[in-house]
Design a protein around this motif. Structure first.
Motif, PDB file in Angstrom:
ATOM      1  N   TRP A   1      26.925  54.861  31.460  1.00 16.14           N
ATOM      2  CA  TRP A   1      25.970  55.297  30.428  1.00 16.14           C
ATOM      3  C   TRP A   1      26.016  56.824  30.390  1.00 16.14           C
TER       4      TRP A   1
ATOM      5  N   ILE B   1      27.743  53.958  25.795  1.00 12.08           N
ATOM      6  CA  ILE B   1      27.698  53.055  26.955  1.00 12.08           C
ATOM      7  C   ILE B   1      29.068  52.394  27.042  1.00 12.08           C
TER       8      ILE B   1
ATOM      9  N   PRO C   1      30.123  47.225  31.080  1.00  8.35           N
ATOM     10  CA  PRO C   1      29.434  48.449  31.497  1.00  8.35           C
ATOM     11  C   PRO C   1      28.434  48.193  32.623  1.00  8.35           C
ATOM     12  N   PHE C   2      27.957  49.288  33.178  1.00  9.83           N
ATOM     13  CA  PHE C   2      26.900  49.227  34.178  1.00  9.83           C
ATOM     14  C   PHE C   2      25.620  48.757  33.491  1.00  9.83           C
TER      15      PHE C   2
ATOM     16  N   ALA D   1      30.267  49.525  23.854  1.00  7.62           N
ATOM     17  CA  ALA D   1      29.973  48.606  24.953  1.00  7.62           C
ATOM     18  C   ALA D   1      30.039  47.170  24.485  1.00  7.62           C
TER      19      ALA D   1
ATOM     20  N   PRO E   1      25.209  52.385  21.480  1.00  4.47           N
ATOM     21  CA  PRO E   1      26.303  51.640  22.126  1.00  4.47           C
ATOM     22  C   PRO E   1      27.580  52.466  22.279  1.00  4.47           C
TER      23      PRO E   1
END
Lengths: 452, 452
Positions: free
Chosen positions: A169, A189, A204-205, A451, A186
């Motif tokens: 992020w 991310i 992603p995280f 993302a 988005p």
């Protein structure tokens, strides 16, 4: 090097070990072994360290029971949860936990440290280890502990993946526009799509970037692989040296390695361990150390040494000399426990102790430097190492807790402060602030990638 | 059943979701989406729950970013660290975190929950999930999410191994005899030597047994495998039902399954979710719900529904009817997301909503029961389910935080207390005390086996 108005400042970590770093501390009246499962005990230690303006507290860790607990009061609580509880009791103190790249999954570990960094307002550090003990393997379904090169190969991938998750992020990913219904952007991310030989992590995280950008990366390996890893990744290094010249050589080596990776050597803090017995006079300090040594149980010390040298030692006469051949093959340092062996071989060669004498020597801090003296003498040796290119600060390893930290805080810290070597107030709020480290930018900053 | 002097008491958990359980809560003025990375926000919620004498707070979790964060304010912080911080701000409140048996290693997870139980003085609970989303697999190097049966097969092994680790140190393993130098009795610290099809874990554990013996085992699966697992292992079950008769059938089924495993059915607490919109009049409560529903972003709700049914929904007219065939194959409940689908299919069949109406229906609590009414009406439905064999208590899912919990605590809890259904003071200090669960004995108690 640019000119600064403030002289270079020491960093000090308090390395917390349940009853203290001396193996017999739990038997001494000044320790509190009945409190090692009591969170308030660690919170009080954290407050002591913070009142003395320490950079951080530090915990070792390994996912196995490796001590002989018949004669040793350990291990205690899991460090990341424990540091979270210490975070709640403090406001500035850095919080460093050891965790293994061999026996964790990057997504899980990235989450724990990220959360600790958020919860503490930017005070988390991760001491990266590959785990030195075979005992762990059997707790994770492995027939055998992976060898040293494999562990370091995985460690590099692990750190790359974890840092990418932390960067996933971008700092400005959260928009929070309640009017239009847009919470996050988005495009800011990122999937990390990490593909290595050991690890694959898509991302992603599932959490925002942390106050420090990411937790401080700490490392403690002294082998060639460990030093190379440190030069490339570590922002702080915990190391063990008995002698100034060895520490100086290590210091120069690591700073050069960091530079060879294009890094600013000032952004790699080198922190040897020091375990000080402190009293008003040198004679009293020596008597105090003797008091602890006399509480050791030889069977415990021999067992620890046997684990290290891999040879049966039961035939040894406690009051006879240490056979030099015990350490005959420790010259070629290819892994970290062998580098520890080399330190011990040096002690044996220089000091020619009896077996009991060697056990006492190691009882203090497992091969780390034990220093016995007055507050002035402790401050002198800290200043000497700091000013002569051997250290940027120290991992202070009190032989006994909580008193051993309190006496250091009350008697040594004021001397270091008077000499202008150590802060009298925190000048920032994050561990990066204390260590003088920059806040890293996300590796994804400016890259367009959706993302979902 | 034995006679007791006190009437049977409700259990109430506060299920914490960053901005609240309504998917649009973060857009509403009464929520605080700017605080979802601020630990003090959760500590305040914990204190509110504790002041109202709730049994516990509860967190969901999954190791992946599964929400469309463009329109949704989540996920936030890792729950075990977060609960540790809440532990530091409270004294009695139970602390339940969800964690995955598919994507963790038993030794690591056992340590985190053990440490939370020590730190909190016996307040930890683990909500055991096998993880319902494919997205996680890619974060752990797996090409594909393991299928449902495999996940449950691993889950059984995982829980067996974790409980054995927690039992590894008998309660009286620590001797702490400083005089003789004996810290622990090796005969009371056990290797677990767990060998399964998925997992091998030798032990011993590296920490002492916890205040609760072990953390409370919570479970939430509604599939056949999930129910069987719950009957065998779970001490508390979080479940989703829209209607009294469905909840009663589930309740009887689980209690019977527990009995068939030789367990006391009273030691399995069944806690349906309830998401209450509360106001002084029913009309105001309905207006409040409408206010939240009007803040939903249809693209978000359609995306969530698409993930569940596995079909593209972009062609649907928001104001047209929901095609019943969307849920045509949800009759045979073999896994948990399909049991969720079945709940939704029931809503569609009974209520025949428009697409927008269904999205609003699901926006409240993802298929959990939304109840709209006055404090008296909320208390009435809680009492009805509690006294008619549908629930031992509830997982309260406020549509918005922090206000939605505060209004429940201020208006509904006192009514339940006046009716003698809910405690006015805590009668114990552990989560087991609150739930009325026994403290389990170590499975190794009395067995002679040396750790080293």
């Amino acid at each position: 090097m640019h000119e600064t108005t403030q002289p270079r400042q020491l960093s000090l970590n308090a390395f917390i070990y349940p009853s203290g770093h001396h193996e017999a501390a739990w038997r001494h009246a000044d320790s509190a072994p009945d409190r090692i499962y009591d969170v308030s005990y660690y919170q009080e230690i954290g407050r002591t360290a913070e009142a003395a303006k320490f950079d951080a507290v530090f915990f070792a860790d390994g996912p196995a029971l490796r001590q002989n607990v018949k004669h040793y009061a350990a291990p205690g609580l899991e460090p990341i949860t424990l540091l979270t509880a210490i975070a709640a009791a403090t406001t500035h103190l850095g919080l460093i936990a050891t965790a293994s790249t061999t026996y964790y999954e990057p997504y899980n570990l990235a989450r724990l440290f990220s959360s600790l960094d958020h919860i503490s307002g930017g005070r988390a550090g991760w001491n990266i280890v590959t785990t030195g003990t075979d005992l762990a393997a059997a707790n994770f379904g492995l027939a055998k502990h992976p060898d040293h090169a494999e562990r370091y190969s995985r460690a590099r991938e692990f750190v790359d993946a974890v840092v990418a998750l932390w960067d996933s992020w971008e700092d400005d990913a959260i928009v929070l526009d309640t009017e239009s219904g847009i919470y996050a952007d988005p495009d800011k991310i990122h999937e990390i799509n990490y593909v290595g030989r050991h690890l694959r992590v898509r991302g992603p995280f599932n959490s925002a970037r942390t106050p420090q950008g990411h937790p401080v990366l700490v490392q403690a390996g002294a082998s060639n692989d460990g030093r190379s890893f440190a030069g490339q990744y570590a922002e702080a290094i915990f190391t063990a040296h008995q002698r100034l010249e060895d520490a100086q050589a290590f210091y120069s080596d690591i700073k050069a390695r960091a530079a060879s990776f294009g890094r600013n050597p000032e952004h790699v803090k080198i922190l040897p361990g020091i375990s000080p017995f402190i009293a008003d006079t040198e004679a009293e300090a020596k008597a105090l150390e003797r008091e602890f040594n006399e509480l050791t149980v030889p069977a415990y010390g021999l067992g620890q040494l046997r684990n290290l040298v891999g040879k049966d030692l039961d035939h040894l006469d406690l009051d006879g000399p240490v056979p030099v051949e015990l350490f005959g093959d420790a010259g070629d340092v290819t892994d970290n426990s062998r580098s520890r062996l080399q330190v011990i071989a040096g002690i044996v060669q220089r000091e020619k102790p009896t077996v009991r004498g060697l056990l006492h020597r190691l009882a203090g801090a497992r091969g780390h430097r034990v220093f016995v003296g007055t507050p002035e003498q402790v401050a002198d040796t800290i200043e000497e190492w700091f000013t002569k290119g051997a250290a940027d600060g120290f991992n202070v390893m009190p032989p006994y807790y909580p008193g051993g930290l309190e006496v250091f805080a009350k008697t040594v810290v004021p001397i270091l402060q008077e000499r202008g070597l150590f802060r009298t107030e925190y000048t920032g709020t994050t561990l990066r602030d204390h260590f003088g480290l920059p806040r890293p930018e996300s590796q994804f900053a400016g890259r367009a990638a959706a993302a979902q």
